[in-house]
Scaffold this motif. Structure first.
Motif, PDB file in Angstrom:
ATOM      1  N   TRP A  45      -6.762   0.058  -9.999  1.00 25.64           N
ATOM      2  CA  TRP A  45      -5.449  -0.450 -10.411  1.00 25.64           C
ATOM      3  C   TRP A  45      -4.490   0.728 -10.526  1.00 25.64           C
ATOM      4  O   TRP A  45      -4.783   1.700 -11.219  1.00 25.64           O
ATOM      5  N   VAL A  46      -3.346   0.612  -9.861  1.00 24.64           N
ATOM      6  CA  VAL A  46      -2.381   1.712  -9.827  1.00 24.64           C
ATOM      7  C   VAL A  46      -1.021   1.221 -10.322  1.00 24.64           C
ATOM      8  O   VAL A  46      -0.493   0.216  -9.826  1.00 24.64           O
ATOM      9  N   ALA A  47      -0.454   1.941 -11.291  1.00 21.57           N
ATOM     10  CA  ALA A  47       0.924   1.677 -11.714  1.00 21.57           C
ATOM     11  C   ALA A  47       1.862   2.324 -10.700  1.00 21.57           C
ATOM     12  O   ALA A  47       1.994   3.551 -10.664  1.00 21.57           O
ATOM     13  N   ASP A  48       2.462   1.501  -9.852  1.00 23.76           N
ATOM     14  CA  ASP A  48       3.403   1.960  -8.828  1.00 23.76           C
ATOM     15  C   ASP A  48       4.785   1.917  -9.474  1.00 23.76           C
ATOM     16  O   ASP A  48       5.548   0.970  -9.308  1.00 23.76           O
ATOM     17  N   ARG A  49       5.099   2.975 -10.200  1.00 21.56           N
ATOM     18  CA  ARG A  49       6.158   2.928 -11.198  1.00 21.56           C
ATOM     19  C   ARG A  49       7.526   2.535 -10.647  1.00 21.56           C
ATOM     20  O   ARG A  49       8.144   1.579 -11.105  1.00 21.56           O
ATOM     21  N   ASP A  50       8.016   3.288  -9.675  1.00 22.17           N
ATOM     22  CA  ASP A  50       9.391   3.038  -9.240  1.00 22.17           C
ATOM     23  C   ASP A  50       9.515   1.857  -8.286  1.00 22.17           C
ATOM     24  O   ASP A  50      10.634   1.396  -8.010  1.00 22.17           O
ATOM     25  N   ASN A  51       8.388   1.336  -7.799  1.00 28.04           N
ATOM     26  CA  ASN A  51       8.417   0.061  -7.082  1.00 28.04           C
ATOM     27  C   ASN A  51       8.275  -1.125  -8.041  1.00 28.04           C
ATOM     28  O   ASN A  51       8.267  -2.276  -7.607  1.00 28.04           O
ATOM     29  N   LYS A  52       8.140  -0.830  -9.326  1.00 30.60           N
ATOM     30  CA  LYS A  52       8.048  -1.856 -10.371  1.00 30.60           C
ATOM     31  C   LYS A  52       6.939  -2.860 -10.077  1.00 30.60           C
ATOM     32  O   LYS A  52       7.151  -4.078 -10.071  1.00 30.60           O
ATOM     33  N   ARG A  53       5.744  -2.319  -9.831  1.00 32.12           N
ATOM     34  CA  ARG A  53       4.616  -3.203  -9.548  1.00 32.12           C
ATOM     35  C   ARG A  53       3.306  -2.464  -9.814  1.00 32.12           C
ATOM     36  O   ARG A  53       3.271  -1.237  -9.920  1.00 32.12           O
ATOM     37  N   ILE A  54       2.247  -3.260  -9.932  1.00 30.70           N
ATOM     38  CA  ILE A  54       0.884  -2.728  -9.962  1.00 30.70           C
ATOM     39  C   ILE A  54       0.234  -3.114  -8.641  1.00 30.70           C
ATOM     40  O   ILE A  54       0.329  -4.275  -8.222  1.00 30.70           O
ATOM     41  N   GLN A  55      -0.411  -2.159  -7.988  1.00 30.69           N
ATOM     42  CA  GLN A  55      -1.141  -2.454  -6.763  1.00 30.69           C
ATOM     43  C   GLN A  55      -2.632  -2.243  -7.014  1.00 30.69           C
ATOM     44  O   GLN A  55      -3.026  -1.388  -7.798  1.00 30.69           O
ATOM     45  N   GLY A  64       0.781  -1.223   0.000  1.00 32.16           N
ATOM     46  CA  GLY A  64       0.000   0.000   0.000  1.00 32.16           C
ATOM     47  C   GLY A  64       0.816   1.277   0.000  1.00 32.16           C
ATOM     48  O   GLY A  64       0.252   2.368  -0.004  1.00 32.16           O
ATOM     49  N   GLN A  65       2.138   1.159  -0.002  1.00 31.89           N
ATOM     50  CA  GLN A  65       2.989   2.340  -0.150  1.00 31.89           C
ATOM     51  C   GLN A  65       3.360   2.502  -1.619  1.00 31.89           C
ATOM     52  O   GLN A  65       3.236   1.565  -2.410  1.00 31.89           O
ATOM     53  N   PHE A  66       3.811   3.694  -1.990  1.00 35.08           N
ATOM     54  CA  PHE A  66       4.129   3.970  -3.399  1.00 35.08           C
ATOM     55  C   PHE A  66       5.486   4.645  -3.533  1.00 35.08           C
ATOM     56  O   PHE A  66       5.921   5.391  -2.657  1.00 35.08           O
ATOM     57  N   LYS A  67       6.089   4.385  -4.701  1.00 36.85           N
ATOM     58  CA  LYS A  67       7.192   5.215  -5.179  1.00 36.85           C
ATOM     59  C   LYS A  67       6.830   5.624  -6.599  1.00 36.85           C
ATOM     60  O   LYS A  67       6.994   4.849  -7.539  1.00 36.85           O
ATOM     61  N   ILE A  68       6.297   6.810  -6.704  1.00 38.28           N
ATOM     62  CA  ILE A  68       5.767   7.369  -7.953  1.00 38.28           C
ATOM     63  C   ILE A  68       4.559   6.566  -8.469  1.00 38.28           C
ATOM     64  O   ILE A  68       4.654   5.803  -9.437  1.00 38.28           O
ATOM     65  N   PRO A  69       3.408   6.735  -7.827  1.00 39.45           N
ATOM     66  CA  PRO A  69       2.161   6.199  -8.392  1.00 39.45           C
ATOM     67  C   PRO A  69       1.817   7.010  -9.633  1.00 39.45           C
ATOM     68  O   PRO A  69       1.594   8.212  -9.542  1.00 39.45           O
ATOM     69  N   HIS A  70       1.839   6.377 -10.795  1.00 36.85           N
ATOM     70  CA  HIS A  70       1.955   7.097 -12.063  1.00 36.85           C
ATOM     71  C   HIS A  70       0.695   7.045 -12.913  1.00 36.85           C
ATOM     72  O   HIS A  70       0.500   7.883 -13.788  1.00 36.85           O
ATOM     73  N   SER A  71      -0.172   6.052 -12.686  1.00 32.09           N
ATOM     74  CA  SER A  71      -1.352   5.886 -13.539  1.00 32.09           C
ATOM     75  C   SER A  71      -2.394   5.113 -12.752  1.00 32.09           C
ATOM     76  O   SER A  71      -2.049   4.298 -11.891  1.00 32.09           O
ATOM     77  N   VAL A  72      -3.669   5.380 -13.051  1.00 33.47           N
ATOM     78  CA  VAL A  72      -4.748   4.748 -12.288  1.00 33.47           C
ATOM     79  C   VAL A  72      -5.924   4.456 -13.210  1.00 33.47           C
ATOM     80  O   VAL A  72      -6.225   5.233 -14.125  1.00 33.47           O
ATOM     81  N   THR A  73      -6.576   3.315 -12.993  1.00 32.17           N
ATOM     82  CA  THR A  73      -7.782   2.983 -13.754  1.00 32.17           C
ATOM     83  C   THR A  73      -8.657   2.060 -12.909  1.00 32.17           C
ATOM     84  O   THR A  73      -8.218   1.540 -11.886  1.00 32.17           O
ATOM     85  N   LEU A  74      -9.902   1.867 -13.368  1.00 33.78           N
ATOM     86  CA  LEU A  74     -10.850   1.010 -12.660  1.00 33.78           C
ATOM     87  C   LEU A  74     -11.330  -0.115 -13.560  1.00 33.78           C
ATOM     88  O   LEU A  74     -11.392   0.040 -14.778  1.00 33.78           O
ATOM     89  N   ASP A  75     -11.684  -1.243 -12.932  1.00 29.98           N
ATOM     90  CA  ASP A  75     -12.322  -2.322 -13.680  1.00 29.98           C
ATOM     91  C   ASP A  75     -13.798  -2.391 -13.289  1.00 29.98           C
ATOM     92  O   ASP A  75     -14.238  -1.662 -12.396  1.00 29.98           O
ATOM     93  N   PRO A  76     -14.599  -3.236 -13.950  1.00 28.59           N
ATOM     94  CA  PRO A  76     -16.042  -3.292 -13.633  1.00 28.59           C
ATOM     95  C   PRO A  76     -16.337  -4.006 -12.318  1.00 28.59           C
ATOM     96  O   PRO A  76     -17.490  -4.078 -11.908  1.00 28.59           O
TER      97      PRO A  76
END
Length: 309
Positions: free
Chosen positions: A199-209, A182-194
């Motif tokens: 969904w968050v691109a946690d860019r510098d942590n190299k993961r999607i949360q 649940g922490q971020f290093k540059i949360p860079h993009s966000v979207t929703l599903d149905p």
């Protein structure tokens, strides 16, 4: 060994997308660095945010690739862009990471560029203690209900995901700077599903949360697909079967299997679109009618359109 013979999970599979070489009709309208793109699939419009001195900051094209018009007022350094369509009207939301008098804000515009709403304090970078005080807000996603999701920020002091009501009150806020759950290093993009997931691109942590859209509760994380490069953008395909993720440093669009209801499990890459060297895909958007994927490329200073095969 041939260049395309490297071992990969989609080896031997058919490509899922092909480049539409006729889009746009006249590429010379791109005069700055193209950071973001948003599709209005209801009206067949494509909005592009670009940066540079004395360039129009927002360009509007038709989905066929014809340049329609541009606007420039009160946009300093666009980072993310999003189109919201409701039954009565449509609006364009832009996150502005500029350091001048317009920056550190999330702004709502009419399709013609009239400023309608400012969230944040223009020109003032924020602290994580105050919900509507942004520091380089990266991207925004707005639901038809008017609920707003903001990832803040693109390298500023804030590293958080914020949900606001349609009257701009905080519903929940999650995230601090770090590598933990649940922490971020540059949360860079966000979207929703149905299925009620954010969904968050946690860019510098190299993961999607992934988070629950109602409660903000953490639901899971994908990291195994991003050992080579972190995710810069997250967007679903029109049928919500796949997630399309830009990886800027390796010039690639990764196509991941989207999980249905329930556990998000581990990420599975089913296909990829390899872009040319130094293209640097930054953010993408998907036409939810045609399925076309638009890619804002800051290295190539262009937006490219990929159509599903």
């Amino acid at each position: 060994l041939k260049a395309f013979d490297y071992a990969s999970p989609w080896k031997g599979q058919q490509q899922m997308y092909k480049l539409d070489i006729g889009w746009p009709k006249i590429p010379e309208y791109f005069t700055g660095q193209t950071f973001c793109v948003a599709v209005d699939s209801v009206h067949g419009l494509v909005y592009v945010g670009q940066r540079g001195d004395n360039v129009p900051k927002v360009l509007v094209f038709s989905e066929e690739g014809y340049f329609l018009y541009s606007w420039n007022n009160t946009v300093e350094m666009p980072h993310g862009i999003f189109v919201l369509n409701t039954e009565t009207d449509s609006s364009v939301w832009i996150t502005d990471v500029g350091t001048g008098k317009y920056g550190h804000t999330v702004k709502q515009y009419s399709p013609s560029g009239k400023l309608m709403q400012i969230l944040g304090t223009p020109g003032n970078a924020g602290s994580s203690l105050i919900p509507l005080q942004f520091d380089q807000p990266a991207e925004i996603f707005v639901e038809e209900s008017g609920d707003i999701y903001v990832v803040d920020g693109d390298g500023g002091m804030n590293n958080r995901l914020l949900k606001l009501s349609n009257d701009y009150k905080e519903i929940w806020l999650t995230g601090t700077n770090g590598t933990g759950i649940g922490q971020f290093k540059i949360p860079h993009s966000v979207t929703l599903d149905p299925f009620g997931r954010v969904w968050v691109a946690d860019r510098d942590n190299k993961r999607i949360q992934v988070f629950d859209k109602v409660t903000g509760e953490w639901l899971g994380c994908w990291s195994s697909c991003f050992s080579e490069d972190g995710p810069y953008s997250v967007r679903f395909t029109a049928n919500y079967k796949y997630l399309i993720v830009a990886q800027l440093n390796i010039n690639r669009l990764a196509i991941l299997e989207a999980p249905p209801v329930g556990s998000i499990g581990n990420c599975v890459m089913v296909n990829a679109v390899q872009l040319a060297d130094e293209t640097k895909p930054h953010l993408v958007d998907v036409d939810m009618k045609s399925g076309a994927v638009y890619v804002a490329e800051i290295g190539a200073q262009q937006v490219q359109k990929y159509v599903p095969l």
